[in-house]
Design a protein around this motif. Sequence first.
Motif, PDB file in Angstrom:
ATOM      1  N   ILE A  31       1.331  -1.604  -0.226  1.00 51.60           N
ATOM      2  CA  ILE A  31       0.306  -0.146   0.110  1.00 51.60           C
ATOM      3  C   ILE A  31       0.972   1.140   0.262  1.00 51.60           C
ATOM      4  N   LEU A  32       2.163   0.810   0.705  1.00 50.94           N
ATOM      5  CA  LEU A  32       2.538   2.225   1.122  1.00 50.94           C
ATOM      6  C   LEU A  32       3.444   2.454  -0.917  1.00 50.94           C
ATOM      7  N   PHE A  33       3.666   1.407  -1.104  1.00 57.64           N
ATOM      8  CA  PHE A  33       4.859   2.236  -2.769  1.00 57.64           C
ATOM      9  C   PHE A  33       3.149   2.250  -3.600  1.00 57.64           C
ATOM     10  N   GLU A  34       2.458   1.705  -3.034  1.00 56.33           N
ATOM     11  CA  GLU A  34       1.299   2.232  -4.406  1.00 56.33           C
ATOM     12  C   GLU A  34       1.517   3.372  -3.769  1.00 56.33           C
ATOM     13  N   GLN A  35       0.962   4.121  -3.090  1.00 48.56           N
ATOM     14  CA  GLN A  35       0.665   5.474  -2.117  1.00 48.56           C
ATOM     15  C   GLN A  35       1.863   6.391  -2.658  1.00 48.56           C
ATOM     16  N   ILE A  36       2.833   6.267  -2.357  1.00 51.45           N
ATOM     17  CA  ILE A  36       4.350   7.222  -3.381  1.00 51.45           C
ATOM     18  C   ILE A  36       4.787   7.288  -4.617  1.00 51.45           C
ATOM     19  N   ALA A  37       4.103   6.301  -5.571  1.00 48.36           N
ATOM     20  CA  ALA A  37       3.214   6.556  -7.103  1.00 48.36           C
ATOM     21  C   ALA A  37       2.931   7.123  -6.893  1.00 48.36           C
ATOM     22  N   LEU A  38       1.598   7.204  -6.755  1.00 48.67           N
ATOM     23  CA  LEU A  38       0.408   8.170  -6.532  1.00 48.67           C
ATOM     24  C   LEU A  38       0.714  10.010  -6.704  1.00 48.67           C
ATOM     25  N   VAL A  39       1.383   9.473  -5.067  1.00 49.68           N
ATOM     26  CA  VAL A  39       1.859  11.223  -4.875  1.00 49.68           C
ATOM     27  C   VAL A  39       2.805  11.320  -5.474  1.00 49.68           C
ATOM     28  N   SER A  45       0.428  20.808  -7.081  1.00 57.80           N
ATOM     29  CA  SER A  45      -1.290  21.445  -6.193  1.00 57.80           C
ATOM     30  C   SER A  45      -1.669  20.303  -5.950  1.00 57.80           C
ATOM     31  N   ALA A  46      -1.827  19.272  -6.575  1.00 58.08           N
ATOM     32  CA  ALA A  46      -2.710  17.889  -6.504  1.00 58.08           C
ATOM     33  C   ALA A  46      -2.324  17.143  -5.422  1.00 58.08           C
ATOM     34  N   ALA A  47      -1.205  17.010  -5.476  1.00 56.69           N
ATOM     35  CA  ALA A  47      -0.750  16.294  -4.378  1.00 56.69           C
ATOM     36  C   ALA A  47      -0.275  16.291  -3.067  1.00 56.69           C
ATOM     37  N   THR A  48      -0.614  17.384  -2.232  1.00 59.38           N
ATOM     38  CA  THR A  48      -1.050  17.305  -0.722  1.00 59.38           C
ATOM     39  C   THR A  48      -1.929  16.664  -0.437  1.00 59.38           C
ATOM     40  N   PRO A  49      -2.923  16.550  -1.020  1.00 61.29           N
ATOM     41  CA  PRO A  49      -3.895  15.466   0.128  1.00 61.29           C
ATOM     42  C   PRO A  49      -3.692  13.553  -0.128  1.00 61.29           C
ATOM     43  N   ALA A  50      -3.193  12.967  -1.521  1.00 62.15           N
ATOM     44  CA  ALA A  50      -2.527  12.479  -1.317  1.00 62.15           C
ATOM     45  C   ALA A  50      -1.253  11.967  -0.619  1.00 62.15           C
ATOM     46  N   LEU A  51      -0.525  13.202  -0.305  1.00 60.97           N
ATOM     47  CA  LEU A  51       0.381  12.948   0.053  1.00 60.97           C
ATOM     48  C   LEU A  51       0.100  13.070   1.959  1.00 60.97           C
ATOM     49  N   ASP A  52      -0.993  13.860   2.357  1.00 61.14           N
ATOM     50  CA  ASP A  52      -1.251  13.692   3.955  1.00 61.14           C
ATOM     51  C   ASP A  52      -2.016  12.120   3.794  1.00 61.14           C
ATOM     52  N   ARG A  88       8.562  10.570   9.064  1.00 63.05           N
ATOM     53  CA  ARG A  88       7.750  11.269   9.931  1.00 63.05           C
ATOM     54  C   ARG A  88       7.678  13.034   9.488  1.00 63.05           C
ATOM     55  N   HIS A  89       8.788  13.212  10.600  1.00 64.84           N
ATOM     56  CA  HIS A  89       8.826  15.038  10.788  1.00 64.84           C
ATOM     57  C   HIS A  89       9.359  15.084   9.027  1.00 64.84           C
ATOM     58  N   LEU A  90       9.637  14.953   8.268  1.00 60.04           N
ATOM     59  CA  LEU A  90      10.131  15.271   6.604  1.00 60.04           C
ATOM     60  C   LEU A  90       8.733  15.194   6.330  1.00 60.04           C
ATOM     61  N   ALA A  91       7.391  14.604   6.471  1.00 56.62           N
ATOM     62  CA  ALA A  91       6.092  14.096   5.826  1.00 56.62           C
ATOM     63  C   ALA A  91       5.692  15.301   5.764  1.00 56.62           C
ATOM     64  N   ARG A  92       5.949  15.645   7.546  1.00 59.56           N
ATOM     65  CA  ARG A  92       5.218  16.776   8.050  1.00 59.56           C
ATOM     66  C   ARG A  92       5.698  18.262   7.349  1.00 59.56           C
ATOM     67  N   HIS A  93       7.063  18.669   7.108  1.00 55.80           N
ATOM     68  CA  HIS A  93       7.290  19.703   6.749  1.00 55.80           C
ATOM     69  C   HIS A  93       7.135  19.532   5.616  1.00 55.80           C
ATOM     70  N   ILE A  94       7.139  18.500   4.544  1.00 56.62           N
ATOM     71  CA  ILE A  94       6.992  18.952   2.962  1.00 56.62           C
ATOM     72  C   ILE A  94       5.275  18.879   2.763  1.00 56.62           C
ATOM     73  N   ARG A 112      10.859  14.511  -3.438  1.00 54.79           N
ATOM     74  CA  ARG A 112      11.450  13.639  -4.174  1.00 54.79           C
ATOM     75  C   ARG A 112      12.331  12.976  -3.388  1.00 54.79           C
ATOM     76  N   HIS A 113      13.285  13.426  -2.108  1.00 56.45           N
ATOM     77  CA  HIS A 113      13.603  12.748  -1.638  1.00 56.45           C
ATOM     78  C   HIS A 113      13.084  12.096  -0.917  1.00 56.45           C
ATOM     79  N   PHE A 114      12.007  12.522  -0.343  1.00 54.58           N
ATOM     80  CA  PHE A 114      11.254  12.077   1.130  1.00 54.58           C
ATOM     81  C   PHE A 114      11.212  10.980   0.482  1.00 54.58           C
ATOM     82  N   LEU A 115      10.089  10.706  -1.024  1.00 52.57           N
ATOM     83  CA  LEU A 115       9.857   9.424  -1.314  1.00 52.57           C
ATOM     84  C   LEU A 115      11.087   8.267  -1.295  1.00 52.57           C
ATOM     85  N   GLN A 116      11.849   8.858  -1.418  1.00 52.72           N
ATOM     86  CA  GLN A 116      13.051   8.304  -2.228  1.00 52.72           C
ATOM     87  C   GLN A 116      13.096   7.471  -0.915  1.00 52.72           C
ATOM     88  N   ALA A 117      13.194   8.407   0.639  1.00 54.55           N
ATOM     89  CA  ALA A 117      13.851   7.840   2.050  1.00 54.55           C
ATOM     90  C   ALA A 117      12.835   6.900   2.123  1.00 54.55           C
TER      91      ALA A 117
END
Length: 135
Positions: A31-39, A45-52, A88-94, A112-117
């Motif tokens: 599921i995380l991999f699928e959501q990473i691909a989606l984000v 501008s559309a990435a923010t809800p998916a990132l949440d 989680r800190h990096l994700a919240r910052h983004i 991109r750095h967050f998704l790669q991490a």
Amino acid sequence: MGEMATCGGILPQWNPAISVGDPRLDHEHQILFEQIALVGNLADSAATPALDRLLETLDQHCQGEERFFSATDYPYATAHRIEHRVLRHLARHICLSAGLAAEPAVFRLSLRHFLQAMIEHIIEIDQGYRPYLER
């Protein structure tokens, strides 16, 4: 390992070769991999809800892994928990900075750095607890 073009880079897709040996955790990783691909494939501008949603899934997954650590003798539990906090800190910052970036390229680079991490965490760090699941 399969790969997907994401957020200006190439990220691997989940596959059985990176299984940790627990069906629940493997499903969460899928599921995380699928959501990473989606984000990674959404416009800025559309990435923010998916990132949440990704952050919510990440929080739930980390809590589950950390419960597992408490029930085993996994010797790297403290370091793994710290890695979870960093992600989680990096994700919240983004999430917070998504609307503040004067240049969309800055947001894309941070994302991109967050998704790669996250991918590296699942592929490399989570493999470290696999032997403790087999006990």
